[in-house]
Design a protein around this motif. Structure first.
Motif, PDB file in Angstrom:
ATOM      1  N   SER A  90     -29.922  18.324 -11.693  1.00  0.00           N
ATOM      2  CA  SER A  90     -28.497  18.008 -11.830  1.00  0.00           C
ATOM      3  C   SER A  90     -27.748  19.263 -12.232  1.00  0.00           C
ATOM      4  CB  SER A  90     -28.283  16.903 -12.875  1.00  0.00           C
ATOM      5  OG  SER A  90     -28.763  17.323 -14.142  1.00  0.00           O
ATOM      6  N   ARG A 128     -22.555  20.397 -16.886  1.00  0.00           N
ATOM      7  CA  ARG A 128     -21.291  19.680 -16.975  1.00  0.00           C
ATOM      8  C   ARG A 128     -20.117  20.553 -16.547  1.00  0.00           C
ATOM      9  NH1 ARG A 128     -21.505  14.669 -16.445  1.00  0.00           N
ATOM     10  NH2 ARG A 128     -19.322  14.665 -17.105  1.00  0.00           N
ATOM     11  N   ALA A 172     -18.644   5.299 -16.197  1.00  0.00           N
ATOM     12  CA  ALA A 172     -19.616   6.265 -15.677  1.00  0.00           C
ATOM     13  C   ALA A 172     -19.039   7.044 -14.508  1.00  0.00           C
ATOM     14  CB  ALA A 172     -20.886   5.540 -15.259  1.00  0.00           C
ATOM     15  N   ARG A 178     -16.448   9.625 -15.912  1.00  0.00           N
ATOM     16  CA  ARG A 178     -17.160  10.761 -16.522  1.00  0.00           C
ATOM     17  C   ARG A 178     -18.059  11.477 -15.519  1.00  0.00           C
ATOM     18  NH1 ARG A 178     -18.837   6.727 -19.945  1.00  0.00           N
ATOM     19  NH2 ARG A 178     -20.974   7.107 -19.257  1.00  0.00           N
ATOM     20  N   TRP A 179     -18.279  10.877 -14.394  1.00  0.00           N
ATOM     21  CA  TRP A 179     -19.266  11.297 -13.391  1.00  0.00           C
ATOM     22  C   TRP A 179     -20.612  11.528 -14.067  1.00  0.00           C
ATOM     23  CZ3 TRP A 179     -18.331  10.640  -8.400  1.00  0.00           C
ATOM     24  CH2 TRP A 179     -19.364  10.955  -7.527  1.00  0.00           C
ATOM     25  N   ASP A 180     -21.198  10.393 -14.483  1.00  0.00           N
ATOM     26  CA  ASP A 180     -22.493  10.415 -15.159  1.00  0.00           C
ATOM     27  C   ASP A 180     -23.395   9.332 -14.552  1.00  0.00           C
ATOM     28  OD1 ASP A 180     -24.528  10.994 -16.919  1.00  0.00           O
ATOM     29  OD2 ASP A 180     -23.692   9.776 -18.547  1.00  0.00           O
ATOM     30  N   SER A 206     -26.526   9.479 -13.670  1.00  0.00           N
ATOM     31  CA  SER A 206     -27.867   9.478 -14.266  1.00  0.00           C
ATOM     32  C   SER A 206     -27.863   8.771 -15.614  1.00  0.00           C
ATOM     33  CB  SER A 206     -28.380  10.911 -14.425  1.00  0.00           C
ATOM     34  OG  SER A 206     -28.493  11.555 -13.173  1.00  0.00           O
ATOM     35  N   GLY A 207     -26.848   9.051 -16.441  1.00  0.00           N
ATOM     36  CA  GLY A 207     -26.765   8.385 -17.732  1.00  0.00           C
ATOM     37  C   GLY A 207     -26.593   6.881 -17.580  1.00  0.00           C
TER      38      GLY A 207
END
Length: 703
Positions: free
Chosen positions: A361, A364, A585, A588-590, A592-593
């Motif tokens: 990935s 940030r 999500a 935040r563009w997350d 994977s989280g």
């Protein structure tokens, strides 16, 4: 003998042949093309002397089976048989080409065992139907390449032409330099294979608006594998993605060194590509879901893009997912594996959590630079500025973003449904409008906006009245792509409106001002990317009653965002949905989280993919008899094994015939349970004591 062959039992006694048998290894073990569970095993036949040279393992043959001539695969030849009677002989070798390799047969058996299915069903997926003219042309062009007692060595991998390929060499990270761990993974693909080192496997969460899109990233990974003298196999969800991947590979490889496997290509083209892959004449093999079985020699990379897409699940028994096929293949053959996508599926995240694969990935800071600005109209700041945003389908913030972006280029509008107005409801009491003849849903089409039509029987409902309150007026409960395009055309009168949905899907639109209305998965590409995107109907998509609805919505949103320019270039995405974890999500563009948290919740609840599932479907008496024969307590106890008793598939509908029982099993005991499912299914088929049932493992649409 292949591993596990001794478990298949003795062959069926047959009548003696009518000609002398072959001198060496006169017994052929063949797999019959059958859908009968208790016949899903190998049978012994005699090899006539005149067919000794052609009847080699891996060829198609014709045999007499239960009074009928059947096509079968010759799996192996042995010296003796366990049959107590003389054997029938092989009637004919359909083709001398050895298309079924030992590795493919082992993979077929592994997939059938995992999915509690039939070897014959998997074989139909693994090897395309025969195209006689294509095979004859291949034999003339490459005589002896796939025939004879011993398979010839695979042709060497072609050298990369420095004049043709202007990109840096395989030692360079190229577009993978943006990703943490990307350089190490690419180096592992291009390095010499050390048997003592673990096989490199990775799950990549891709940056949405980076200069190199997913196709270029996979092309670079293929180049690294080929530069080390190996080959690559890449699986994508659909023909549109296949075209994009082929375009990305074109500058790096000669066209004749790329094989394309897809049902959309036609039988002759697909068979020809399969032959080229089997013979090692292609360095890179690309295709849709069934290409996961492609017999590529000396594999150096297995890759899959957007593994959460339902298109990667086979529509035929045993309903295997291409990702699972690649996982089995990577584990058995020790081939590097790469799963990539703009969203991360729960299954892929599980591989990372267990340490089987490493995550790739961007940082940030790089992610903020290479992603569009994502705005939710439901946050407190937007609601304070526009109190009516919760009521409007296209709030003021979305209109403003579209108007600004249309000054420079196209704007994407994603809607949930195709058609004009797919569903209607009573204007007074909101009761869904149903057809008085068949009780099907009523809707509007572009050609029948003045009266409703049934979506099941097609009859007009001119005199419709609500059965609950008697009201004769209806309202639009859902708005489709065509109706949205019509409304936007009135809101932006001097802007072209392009529709891409249903049977009319556009692959690409020009980079000039236009409103592009598309359903999820049908969004056209724009050179350079869209200036903005409006993601509508999010709440309606999230309301779908399914375990994976939120995961699927995040994946569809992420794929749409990946078509928009980065925020540095003015790219903006406006989402009209209420606040939720999946929307947070995306902002935040997350991915994977979010997948990590979702998987943790499912692990606590004992839901897939934290556990495996098996659905047993059929008449109630058949399902109950199947469960009694299965005897779940003998296989495991809770929480490792849980059984949900049979329930009607449609408890509120008219059809009460089909029932479904669910089995939840841990990964530790799953091989034992699936073996028992196959055993009970075969015994039930032979005894014919109850109606047949369907057994489906790991169905993504079951829960």
């Amino acid at each position: 003998m292949l591993p596990g062959m001794e478990e298949l039992g003795a062959p069926e006694p047959t009548a003696p042949g009518t000609s002398p048998g072959a001198e060496h290894r006169p017994v052929a073990r063949v797999a019959i093309d059958t859908r009968v569970p208790h016949l899903d095993r190998l049978f012994d036949y005699e090899v006539p002397a005149e067919l000794d040279e052609q009847a080699q393992p891996g060829v198609r043959v014709r045999v007499s089976f239960h009074g009928r001539v059947q096509v079968a695969w010759l799996v192996e030849r042995v010296d003796t048989t366990a049959a107590e009677t003389s054997l029938r002989r092989i009637l004919e070798v359909v083709s001398p080409l050895r298309l079924l390799t030992e590795q493919t047969w082992e993979l077929v058996r592994a997939v059938a065992a995992r999915m509690a299915g039939l070897d014959a069903d998997v074989l139909r997926l693994a090897v395309p139907p025969r195209a006689a003219r294509t095979e004859q042309a291949f034999l003339r062009e490459h005589p002896g390449l796939l025939t004879g007692p011993q398979p010839p060595p695979a042709p060497p991998v072609a050298e990369l032409d420095s004049e043709l390929h202007s990109d840096p060499g395989p030692a360079s990270t190229g577009p993978w330099g943006l990703y943490r761990g990307g350089a190490a993974f690419l180096a592992a693909l291009g390095a010499e294979r050390d048997p003592g080192q673990p096989t490199p496997r990775a799950v990549a969460a891709l940056a949405p608006s980076a200069e190199a899109d997913w196709a270029r990233l996979l092309a670079a990974a293929c180049r690294a594998a080929v530069s080390a003298g190996r080959r690559a196999l890449v699986i994508v969800p659909d023909a549109t993605a296949l075209d994009r991947l082929a375009a990305a590979l074109a500058p790096l490889f000669d066209a004749e060194r790329i094989a394309r496997l897809s049902n959309d290509e036609g039988l002759s083209e697909r068979a020809g590509a399969h032959l080229r892959a089997r013979a090692g004449l292609a360095d890179v093999v690309i295709g849709t879901r069934s290409a996961a079985f492609a017999p590529v020699p000396e594999l150096g990379l297995l890759a899959c893009f957007d593994d959460g897409d339902s298109n990667l699940t086979e529509r035929q028994a045993p309903y295997a997912h291409a990702r699972d096929v690649l996982l089995l293949r990577s584990a058995r053959q020790e081939v590097p594996l790469l799963l990539s996508g703009y969203a991360v599926s729960a299954e892929a995240q599980r591989l990372v959590d267990t340490g089987w694969a490493v995550p790739l990935s961007p940082d940030r800071e790089d992610l903020r630079r290479t992603s569009p600005l994502v705005v939710a109209t439901s946050d407190s700041y937007q609601r304070a500025r526009d109190p009516l945003a919760a009521l409007a389908r296209i709030p003021q913030r979305a209109h403003q973003a579209a108007r600004r972006a249309l000054e420079h280029g196209p704007v994407l509008v994603q809607v949930a449904r195709t058609g004009y107005a797919p569903t209607l409801a009573c204007q007074r009491c909101r009761t869904p409008a149903r057809c008085p003849h068949c009780h099907g849903p009523l809707g509007l089409t572009r050609d029948s906006r003045s009266h409703a039509e049934c979506r099941w029987c097609g009859r007009a409902a001119a005199d419709w009245a609500c059965p609950s309150c008697g009201n004769r007026t209806w309202r639009l409960s859902t708005v489709g792509a065509l109706r949205t395009a019509e409304e936007l055309g009135r809101a932006f009168p001097r802007v072209p409106v392009i529709s891409s949905s249903g049977e009319h899907v556009r692959a690409q639109v020009p980079d000039r001002p236009a409103l592009v209305v598309a359903t999820p998965g049908a969004e056209p590409r724009v050179p350079g990317g869209y200036r903005a995107a409006l993601l509508l109907d999010g709440d309606r998509m999230l309301q779908r009653d399914a375990l994976r609805s939120t995961e699927d919505v995040l994946r569809r949103w992420a794929n749409a965002c990946a078509l928009v320019r980065s925020r540095q270039e003015g790219g903006e995405v406006v989402v009209t949905a209420e606040q939720s974890s999946v929307l947070a999500a995306l902002v935040r563009w997350d991915p994977s989280g979010w997948a990590r948290r979702e998987l943790a919740e499912r692990r606590e609840l004992g839901l897939p993919p934290a556990v495996r599932t098996a659905a047993i479907t059929g008449p109630r008496t058949g399902v109950e008899a199947f469960l009694r024969a299965l005897d779940p307590p003998s296989l495991g106890q809770a929480p490792a094994l849980r059984v949900i008793d049979p329930i009607p598939l449609e408890p509120d509908g008219e059809d009460q015939e089909l029932y479904r029982a669910l089995v939840f099993m841990s990964y530790g005991i799953a091989p034992q349970v699936t073996a028992a499912l196959r055993r009970v299914r075969a015994a039930s088929s032979a005894a014919r004591e109850h109606a047949p049932v369907q057994v489906r493992c790991d169905g993504s649409d079951v829960l």
